[in-house]
Every structure is written in C-alpha cells, then in structure tokens.
Design a protein around this motif. Structure first.
Motif, PDB file in Angstrom:
ATOM      1  N   PRO A   7       1.122  -1.105   0.377  1.00 26.31           N
ATOM      2  CA  PRO A   7       0.128  -0.094  -0.071  1.00 26.31           C
ATOM      3  C   PRO A   7       1.352   1.396  -0.420  1.00 26.31           C
ATOM      4  CG  PRO A   7       0.216  -1.088   1.463  1.00 26.31           C
ATOM      5  CD  PRO A   7       0.909  -1.992   1.386  1.00 26.31           C
ATOM      6  N   HIS A   8       0.335   2.396  -0.408  1.00 27.90           N
ATOM      7  CA  HIS A   8       1.138   3.656  -0.367  1.00 27.90           C
ATOM      8  C   HIS A   8       0.359   4.371   1.133  1.00 27.90           C
ATOM      9  CE1 HIS A   8       2.644   7.427  -1.853  1.00 27.90           C
ATOM     10  NE2 HIS A   8       2.163   7.559  -2.072  1.00 27.90           N
ATOM     11  N   ILE A   9       1.877   5.041   1.554  1.00 22.91           N
ATOM     12  CA  ILE A   9       1.661   6.001   2.158  1.00 22.91           C
ATOM     13  C   ILE A   9       2.263   6.614   1.685  1.00 22.91           C
ATOM     14  CG2 ILE A   9       1.733   6.178   5.124  1.00 22.91           C
ATOM     15  CD1 ILE A   9       2.083   2.954   5.095  1.00 22.91           C
ATOM     16  N   SER A  10       1.356   8.236   1.767  1.00 20.28           N
ATOM     17  CA  SER A  10       2.093   9.313   1.163  1.00 20.28           C
ATOM     18  C   SER A  10       3.078   9.929   2.376  1.00 20.28           C
ATOM     19  CB  SER A  10       1.247  10.586   0.862  1.00 20.28           C
ATOM     20  OG  SER A  10       0.138  10.579   1.615  1.00 20.28           O
ATOM     21  N   GLN A  11       4.091  10.620   2.951  1.00 23.39           N
ATOM     22  CA  GLN A  11       4.163  11.532   3.836  1.00 23.39           C
ATOM     23  C   GLN A  11       3.932  12.951   3.070  1.00 23.39           C
ATOM     24  OE1 GLN A  11       5.538  10.383   6.609  1.00 23.39           O
ATOM     25  NE2 GLN A  11       4.856   9.006   6.301  1.00 23.39           N
ATOM     26  N   PRO A  12       2.518  13.883   2.948  1.00 15.38           N
ATOM     27  CA  PRO A  12       2.493  14.952   3.176  1.00 15.38           C
ATOM     28  C   PRO A  12       3.744  15.703   3.728  1.00 15.38           C
ATOM     29  CG  PRO A  12       1.446  14.352   3.994  1.00 15.38           C
ATOM     30  CD  PRO A  12       1.847  13.105   4.142  1.00 15.38           C
ATOM     31  N   ARG A  13       3.661  17.028   2.791  1.00 10.38           N
ATOM     32  CA  ARG A  13       4.648  17.946   4.039  1.00 10.38           C
ATOM     33  C   ARG A  13       3.824  18.733   4.444  1.00 10.38           C
ATOM     34  NH1 ARG A  13       8.011  21.676   0.406  1.00 10.38           N
ATOM     35  NH2 ARG A  13       8.738  22.450   2.201  1.00 10.38           N
ATOM     36  N   ILE A  14       2.263  18.901   4.491  1.00 13.92           N
ATOM     37  CA  ILE A  14       1.724  19.366   5.230  1.00 13.92           C
ATOM     38  C   ILE A  14       1.101  18.697   5.889  1.00 13.92           C
ATOM     39  CG2 ILE A  14      -0.025  21.283   5.142  1.00 13.92           C
ATOM     40  CD1 ILE A  14       0.479  22.234   2.728  1.00 13.92           C
ATOM     41  N   LEU A  15       0.597  18.989   7.176  1.00 12.76           N
ATOM     42  CA  LEU A  15      -0.244  18.401   8.007  1.00 12.76           C
ATOM     43  C   LEU A  15      -1.205  19.153   9.103  1.00 12.76           C
ATOM     44  CD1 LEU A  15      -0.664  15.516   9.143  1.00 12.76           C
ATOM     45  CD2 LEU A  15       0.962  15.991  11.347  1.00 12.76           C
ATOM     46  N   VAL A  16      -2.543  19.047   8.919  1.00 11.13           N
ATOM     47  CA  VAL A  16      -3.866  20.475   9.224  1.00 11.13           C
ATOM     48  C   VAL A  16      -4.290  18.762  10.445  1.00 11.13           C
ATOM     49  CG1 VAL A  16      -5.146  21.462   9.476  1.00 11.13           C
ATOM     50  CG2 VAL A  16      -3.608  21.100   7.133  1.00 11.13           C
ATOM     51  N   LEU A  17      -3.945  19.446  11.916  1.00  7.82           N
ATOM     52  CA  LEU A  17      -4.439  18.608  12.793  1.00  7.82           C
ATOM     53  C   LEU A  17      -5.582  19.524  13.266  1.00  7.82           C
ATOM     54  CD1 LEU A  17      -0.987  18.952  14.934  1.00  7.82           C
ATOM     55  CD2 LEU A  17      -2.406  16.521  13.393  1.00  7.82           C
ATOM     56  N   GLY A  18      -7.049  18.436  14.294  1.00  4.24           N
ATOM     57  CA  GLY A  18      -8.059  18.180  14.746  1.00  4.24           C
ATOM     58  C   GLY A  18      -7.849  19.775  15.208  1.00  4.24           C
ATOM     59  N   VAL A  19      -9.690  19.965  15.136  1.00  4.28           N
ATOM     60  CA  VAL A  19     -10.056  21.493  15.497  1.00  4.28           C
ATOM     61  C   VAL A  19      -9.745  21.688  16.534  1.00  4.28           C
ATOM     62  CG1 VAL A  19     -12.337  22.990  15.767  1.00  4.28           C
ATOM     63  CG2 VAL A  19     -11.879  21.556  13.803  1.00  4.28           C
ATOM     64  N   GLN A  20      -9.195  22.480  17.673  1.00  2.00           N
ATOM     65  CA  GLN A  20      -8.630  22.784  18.697  1.00  2.00           C
ATOM     66  C   GLN A  20     -10.290  24.121  19.404  1.00  2.00           C
ATOM     67  OE1 GLN A  20      -6.543  21.028  20.293  1.00  2.00           O
ATOM     68  NE2 GLN A  20      -6.138  19.839  18.060  1.00  2.00           N
ATOM     69  N   PRO A  21     -10.374  23.719  20.812  1.00  2.00           N
ATOM     70  CA  PRO A  21     -11.227  25.290  21.128  1.00  2.00           C
ATOM     71  C   PRO A  21     -10.513  25.750  21.198  1.00  2.00           C
ATOM     72  CG  PRO A  21     -11.277  23.300  23.218  1.00  2.00           C
ATOM     73  CD  PRO A  21     -10.301  22.781  21.251  1.00  2.00           C
ATOM     74  N   GLY A  22     -11.604  27.345  21.135  1.00  2.00           N
ATOM     75  CA  GLY A  22     -10.893  28.164  21.163  1.00  2.00           C
ATOM     76  C   GLY A  22     -12.146  29.943  20.551  1.00  2.00           C
ATOM     77  N   LYS A  23     -11.725  30.660  20.462  1.00  2.00           N
ATOM     78  CA  LYS A  23     -13.180  31.413  19.944  1.00  2.00           C
ATOM     79  C   LYS A  23     -12.358  32.706  18.988  1.00  2.00           C
ATOM     80  CE  LYS A  23     -15.550  31.624  23.648  1.00  2.00           C
ATOM     81  NZ  LYS A  23     -17.281  30.536  23.916  1.00  2.00           N
ATOM     82  N   PRO A  24     -12.118  31.982  17.819  1.00  2.28           N
ATOM     83  CA  PRO A  24     -12.752  30.917  16.815  1.00  2.28           C
ATOM     84  C   PRO A  24     -11.990  29.916  17.154  1.00  2.28           C
ATOM     85  CG  PRO A  24     -11.834  32.562  15.680  1.00  2.28           C
ATOM     86  CD  PRO A  24     -11.497  33.411  16.711  1.00  2.28           C
ATOM     87  N   PRO A  25     -12.827  28.550  16.385  1.00  4.28           N
ATOM     88  CA  PRO A  25     -11.772  27.332  16.898  1.00  4.28           C
ATOM     89  C   PRO A  25     -10.692  27.944  15.968  1.00  4.28           C
ATOM     90  CG  PRO A  25     -13.635  27.192  16.609  1.00  4.28           C
ATOM     91  CD  PRO A  25     -14.038  28.120  16.521  1.00  4.28           C
ATOM     92  N   PHE A  26      -9.268  27.313  16.316  1.00  4.46           N
ATOM     93  CA  PHE A  26      -8.150  26.445  15.093  1.00  4.46           C
ATOM     94  C   PHE A  26      -7.840  24.797  15.186  1.00  4.46           C
ATOM     95  CE2 PHE A  26      -7.278  27.328  19.377  1.00  4.46           C
ATOM     96  CZ  PHE A  26      -5.974  26.384  19.056  1.00  4.46           C
ATOM     97  N   ARG A  27      -7.353  25.088  14.003  1.00  3.20           N
ATOM     98  CA  ARG A  27      -6.224  24.061  14.271  1.00  3.20           C
ATOM     99  C   ARG A  27      -4.819  23.960  13.560  1.00  3.20           C
ATOM    100  NH1 ARG A  27      -9.919  20.875   9.226  1.00  3.20           N
ATOM    101  NH2 ARG A  27      -8.561  18.848  10.336  1.00  3.20           N
ATOM    102  N   ILE A  28      -4.566  23.512  14.091  1.00  3.28           N
ATOM    103  CA  ILE A  28      -2.703  23.398  13.828  1.00  3.28           C
ATOM    104  C   ILE A  28      -2.231  23.015  13.533  1.00  3.28           C
ATOM    105  CG2 ILE A  28      -0.904  22.687  15.240  1.00  3.28           C
ATOM    106  CD1 ILE A  28      -1.845  22.755  18.031  1.00  3.28           C
TER     107      ILE A  28
END
Length: 78
Positions: A7-28
């Motif tokens: 199986p092909h497992i890519s290693q992308p340069r960009i990773l956007v993690l799950g939504v974090q609580p905040g006002k407004p919410p954000f992702r890392i």
C-alpha cells in the motif's frame, strides 16, 4: 510481497491537525514536521503554505496535505 503490491503511504509536507477549542476554533498546521500556524479557515492554510513556498493545487491530494480529525471543511469543535 513486492513493492507494487504494497500500500502507498504518503508523507505529505503539510499536516493539518484536528480542531482545537477557542474563540474562534482553530487547527494546528505543520509543514515538514514543524508547527507553522493555527489556521482558522481553508484560506489560512493556503496562505501559510504559500508563505513557506508550497503551492497547493488540490486540497484533497494526500501526497500534498493530510487532514487529521476532519477534512478541509471541518472548522468547528464538536
């Protein structure tokens, strides 16, 4: 098992993690394993990538970007 059967497992340069609580919410957001921002929208992701010299033509390309804890449309904490 041959490489073509693996199986092909890519290693992308960009990773956007799950939504974090905040006002407004954000992702890392990480590029090449380094935290580079806390985007609140898709536009923020594209601008941050461009600032770091990466042009994203397809937000669904797993070889370019990986969305963790939701897709490109997930921007609210549940």
């Amino acid at each position: 098992m041959t490489e073509s059967a693996s199986p092909h497992i890519s290693q992308p340069r960009i990773l956007v993690l799950g939504v974090q609580p905040g006002k407004p919410p954000f992702r890392i957001m990480e590029i090449d394993g380094e935290v580079v921002g806390m985007p609140r929208t898709i536009t923020d992701v594209l601008e941050t990538a461009a600032y770091h010299g990466i042009r994203v033509h397809d937000l669904d390309d797993p070889d370019v970007i990986r969305w963790v804890g939701g897709d490109k449309f997930t921007w609210r904490h549940h």
